[in-house]
Design a protein around this motif. Structure first.
Motif, PDB file in Angstrom:
ATOM      1  N   ARG A 169      63.238  96.940 -78.801  1.00 22.72           N
ATOM      2  CA  ARG A 169      63.277  97.833 -79.961  1.00 22.72           C
ATOM      3  C   ARG A 169      62.932  97.072 -81.232  1.00 22.72           C
ATOM      4  O   ARG A 169      62.203  97.572 -82.101  1.00 22.72           O
ATOM      5  CB  ARG A 169      64.661  98.472 -80.083  1.00 22.72           C
ATOM      6  CG  ARG A 169      64.769  99.574 -81.130  1.00 22.72           C
ATOM      7  CD  ARG A 169      66.182 100.158 -81.124  1.00 22.72           C
ATOM      8  NE  ARG A 169      66.277 101.341 -81.954  1.00 22.72           N
ATOM      9  CZ  ARG A 169      66.488 101.330 -83.261  1.00 22.72           C
ATOM     10  NH1 ARG A 169      66.606 100.161 -83.902  1.00 22.72           N
ATOM     11  NH2 ARG A 169      66.574 102.459 -83.950  1.00 22.72           N
ATOM     12  N   LYS A 170      63.441  95.857 -81.352  1.00 27.17           N
ATOM     13  CA  LYS A 170      63.133  95.028 -82.518  1.00 27.17           C
ATOM     14  C   LYS A 170      61.650  94.692 -82.566  1.00 27.17           C
ATOM     15  O   LYS A 170      61.013  94.785 -83.630  1.00 27.17           O
ATOM     16  CB  LYS A 170      63.967  93.754 -82.467  1.00 27.17           C
ATOM     17  CG  LYS A 170      63.695  92.774 -83.606  1.00 27.17           C
ATOM     18  CD  LYS A 170      64.540  91.521 -83.451  1.00 27.17           C
ATOM     19  CE  LYS A 170      64.200  90.483 -84.535  1.00 27.17           C
ATOM     20  NZ  LYS A 170      65.003  89.249 -84.345  1.00 27.17           N
ATOM     21  N   GLN A 171      61.088  94.296 -81.431  1.00 27.99           N
ATOM     22  CA  GLN A 171      59.679  93.921 -81.391  1.00 27.99           C
ATOM     23  C   GLN A 171      58.774  95.092 -81.764  1.00 27.99           C
ATOM     24  O   GLN A 171      57.737  94.908 -82.403  1.00 27.99           O
ATOM     25  CB  GLN A 171      59.311  93.405 -79.996  1.00 27.99           C
ATOM     26  CG  GLN A 171      59.929  92.067 -79.629  1.00 27.99           C
ATOM     27  CD  GLN A 171      59.344  90.923 -80.430  1.00 27.99           C
ATOM     28  OE1 GLN A 171      58.165  90.913 -80.748  1.00 27.99           O
ATOM     29  NE2 GLN A 171      60.184  89.949 -80.764  1.00 27.99           N
ATOM     30  N   THR A 172      59.132  96.279 -81.334  1.00 32.91           N
ATOM     31  CA  THR A 172      58.294  97.455 -81.582  1.00 32.91           C
ATOM     32  C   THR A 172      58.732  98.238 -82.812  1.00 32.91           C
ATOM     33  O   THR A 172      58.227  99.334 -83.061  1.00 32.91           O
ATOM     34  CB  THR A 172      58.308  98.380 -80.350  1.00 32.91           C
ATOM     35  OG1 THR A 172      59.664  98.736 -80.036  1.00 32.91           O
ATOM     36  CG2 THR A 172      57.690  97.681 -79.138  1.00 32.91           C
ATOM     37  N   ALA A 173      59.656  97.662 -83.578  1.00 34.98           N
ATOM     38  CA  ALA A 173      60.111  98.264 -84.837  1.00 34.98           C
ATOM     39  C   ALA A 173      60.584  99.703 -84.654  1.00 34.98           C
ATOM     40  O   ALA A 173      60.385 100.558 -85.523  1.00 34.98           O
ATOM     41  CB  ALA A 173      58.996  98.193 -85.880  1.00 34.98           C
ATOM     42  N   GLY A 174      61.211  99.967 -83.521  1.00 37.55           N
ATOM     43  CA  GLY A 174      61.764 101.292 -83.274  1.00 37.55           C
ATOM     44  C   GLY A 174      60.729 102.384 -83.109  1.00 37.55           C
ATOM     45  O   GLY A 174      61.037 103.572 -83.283  1.00 37.55           O
ATOM     46  N   ALA A 175      59.489 102.010 -82.743  1.00 32.45           N
ATOM     47  CA  ALA A 175      58.425 103.015 -82.630  1.00 32.45           C
ATOM     48  C   ALA A 175      58.602 103.928 -81.425  1.00 32.45           C
ATOM     49  O   ALA A 175      57.968 104.986 -81.361  1.00 32.45           O
ATOM     50  CB  ALA A 175      57.067 102.312 -82.539  1.00 32.45           C
ATOM     51  N   TYR A 176      59.437 103.548 -80.477  1.00 30.67           N
ATOM     52  CA  TYR A 176      59.600 104.322 -79.243  1.00 30.67           C
ATOM     53  C   TYR A 176      61.067 104.637 -78.993  1.00 30.67           C
ATOM     54  O   TYR A 176      61.963 103.847 -79.328  1.00 30.67           O
ATOM     55  CB  TYR A 176      59.101 103.525 -78.035  1.00 30.67           C
ATOM     56  CG  TYR A 176      57.649 103.181 -78.038  1.00 30.67           C
ATOM     57  CD1 TYR A 176      56.708 104.025 -77.459  1.00 30.67           C
ATOM     58  CD2 TYR A 176      57.200 101.981 -78.592  1.00 30.67           C
ATOM     59  CE1 TYR A 176      55.362 103.697 -77.434  1.00 30.67           C
ATOM     60  CE2 TYR A 176      55.855 101.635 -78.567  1.00 30.67           C
ATOM     61  CZ  TYR A 176      54.945 102.502 -77.995  1.00 30.67           C
ATOM     62  OH  TYR A 176      53.605 102.164 -77.961  1.00 30.67           O
TER      63      TYR A 176
END
Length: 503
Positions: free
Chosen positions: A115-122
């Motif tokens: 979630r951190k890596q994808t900045a909550g995009a999913y």
């Protein structure tokens, strides 16, 4: 990412310095699927045990998709919600390895970092495949002794004899036939793929993104082949050869090569002059391999007992199995070195920790692993085929002593696969990013090249000059992690296959 003992149980160019990237292509227009009954809704509730911000639900699916009105199976589903922002993309499914791995457990372990890596995009979603974890359980009633890892895996006798393997494989197959019932007959990659499609519909998503690992890469590849118009951005991490004639039989055989690929990393570590005396095994890296083989042969002849009676005796095969699992992650090198030194240089009961867990693997894990590999594809039934393969493999790859080519319960399976194995092809959207360690002991790089070849222009391959099983957010390569994260968040992929240099 340090891997747990259970996870470790369950296997080859240009530098990415200033590589140009291009946006992922959109899927071609597909005919609308035939009308189906409405997907059951998911009722989300707090998970019963602490798991961060994760919510849980249960999805009911047909046990046999050919009989949709018949018996049902419950799948345990978990979710970590994304951020409420304009960058929100949709749902990303975490597909575990195995067969027999828990998606819910993997999301609990890796969800916060993803979630951190994808900045909550999913919204990050996972499920336990049928038979596993919190889903409807499977069980063959296999004895504890036959579920002990170095027994369930077909390690041959010290001289290569497979008589004990044959007897055990026959027992396990008979137990599954007698006790597994309809549940076991319907455990397969094909049904896991159908379950993913049922989950997509229940989530109300037009398309799914995914991060699949190990065996899960074959599940994701099969889903992308069967439902190409339902895929968004797919990351396949630690890939096997998708050859439909062999499938799991090929993955097992490839572990011999994978172990040989990875062992030099351990040898260099174990002979490092900077290594303390409690872990240094030899003066030179080239001395580690013959030393290990000699010790394993000695333990074949005279196993060593541990001071803790809960541990199985240390046999040559348990040492070989410990090596194979240790090579998954550099974090496991130290305890293996301690075990080798104690077995080599001390007398009496061993007081060091055993690298392998003391007990058998679970009945559920056994049933799902055996059920999947035996229901996916037909295995040879001629026992002479296995005997010849073990003899040849022992000669070529003594570190694994013929085990990867050994006889499995599938040699005595009574039912033919209900579904023909899927052939992966270049037909479909170009939205797949593969990532692979160069020295993976379980899913070796040459198998990943076969997957890449099968996909054609649908995929790009990022080879990471690293060892271990698991590449993304796992064995510490900034270049590989950055490339995957960029793909998941922007859709950009390298224009061609690339290599991330050693760090």
């Amino acid at each position: 990412m340090p891997l747990s003992n259970r996870t470790r149980r369950k296997a080859l160019l240009l530098t990415l310095a200033t590589t140009a990237v291009t946006a992922t292509l959109t899927a071609p227009v597909q005919a609308a699927p035939a009308a189906r009954p409405a997907a059951p809704a998911l009722t989300w509730k707090p998970c019963p045990s602490p798991a961060g911000a994760t919510e849980c639900a249960t999805l009911s699916v047909p046990m046999d998709y050919r009989d949709p009105g018949g018996q049902r199976v419950d799948l345990a589903v978990s979710r970590l919600r994304g951020a409420d922002s304009p960058a929100r993309r949709g749902t990303l499914l975490a597909i575990p390895g195995g067969p027999g791995g828990s998606g819910v457990a993997r999301l609990a372990a890796k969800g916060a970092e993803l979630r951190k890596q994808t900045a909550g995009a999913y919204d990050l979603v996972a499920f336990d495949p049928r038979g596993v974890g919190g889903s409807t359980p499977a069980d063959c009633g296999v004895s504890e002794d036959d579920r002990e890892l170095t027994h369930l895996r077909p390690w041959p006798g010290p001289d290569g004899d497979i008589t004990a393997n044959v007897a055990r494989a026959r027992r396990v197959a008979a137990a599954c036939q007698t006790n597994g019932g309809a549940m076991l007959r319907n455990i397969s990659t094909a049904n896991e793929v159908r379950d993913i499609e049922s989950l997509r519909r229940a989530l109300g998503e037009e398309k799914l993104s995914a991060w699949a690992t190990s065996y899960g890469t074959y599940v994701a590849a099969t889903y992308a082949q069967k439902y190409p118009h339902r895929t968004d951005r797919l990351v396949l991490d630690s890939n096997g050869d998708p050859d439909p004639e062999r499938v799991a039989r090929g993955w097992s055989a490839n572990m011999s090569v994978g172990t040989d690929d990875r062992f030099p990393d351990f040898a260099a570590w174990a002979a490092d002059p900077a290594r303390d005396r409690a872990h240094r095994l030899a003066e030179r890296p080239e001395d580690v391999r013959p030393m290990f083989l000699k010790l394993a042969a000695e333990l074949d002849a005279a196993p060593r007992k541990f001071s803790d009676p809960a541990h199985f005796p240390l046999t040559g095969n348990r040492l070989r199995q410990a090596l194979q699992q240790t090579l998954y992650s550099k974090n496991a090198f130290e305890p293996l070195a301690e075990l080798i030194l104690a077995a080599r240089d001390t007398a009496g009961p061993l007081t060091v920790r055993d690298v392998l867990p003391g007990g058998p693997i679970s009945g559920r894990e056994t049933a799902v692993m055996v059920g999947t590999i035996c229901n996916d594809v037909s295995w040879p039934h001629d026992l002479r085929t296995y005997a010849r393969a073990v003899t040849a493999d022992r000669a070529r790859h003594p570190l694994t002593a013929g085990m990867p080519a050994g006889v499995m319960p599938c040699a005595f399976w009574k039912t033919a696969p209900a579904d023909k194995p899927v052939r992966i092809t270049p037909r479909g959207p170009s939205n797949i990013l593969m990532i692979q360690n160069l020295r993976d002991p379980a899913t070796p790089h040459h198998g990943a090249l076969k997957m890449r070849e099968a996909f054609g222009d649908r995929a790009r391959l990022v080879t990471v000059d690293s060892g271990g099983h698991g590449a993304y957010l796992a064995n510490g390569n900034t270049c590989g992690d950055r490339t995957v994260t960029d793909f998941l968040t922007t859709g950009r992929r390298p224009t061609g296959d690339v290599v991330c240099p050693k760090e």
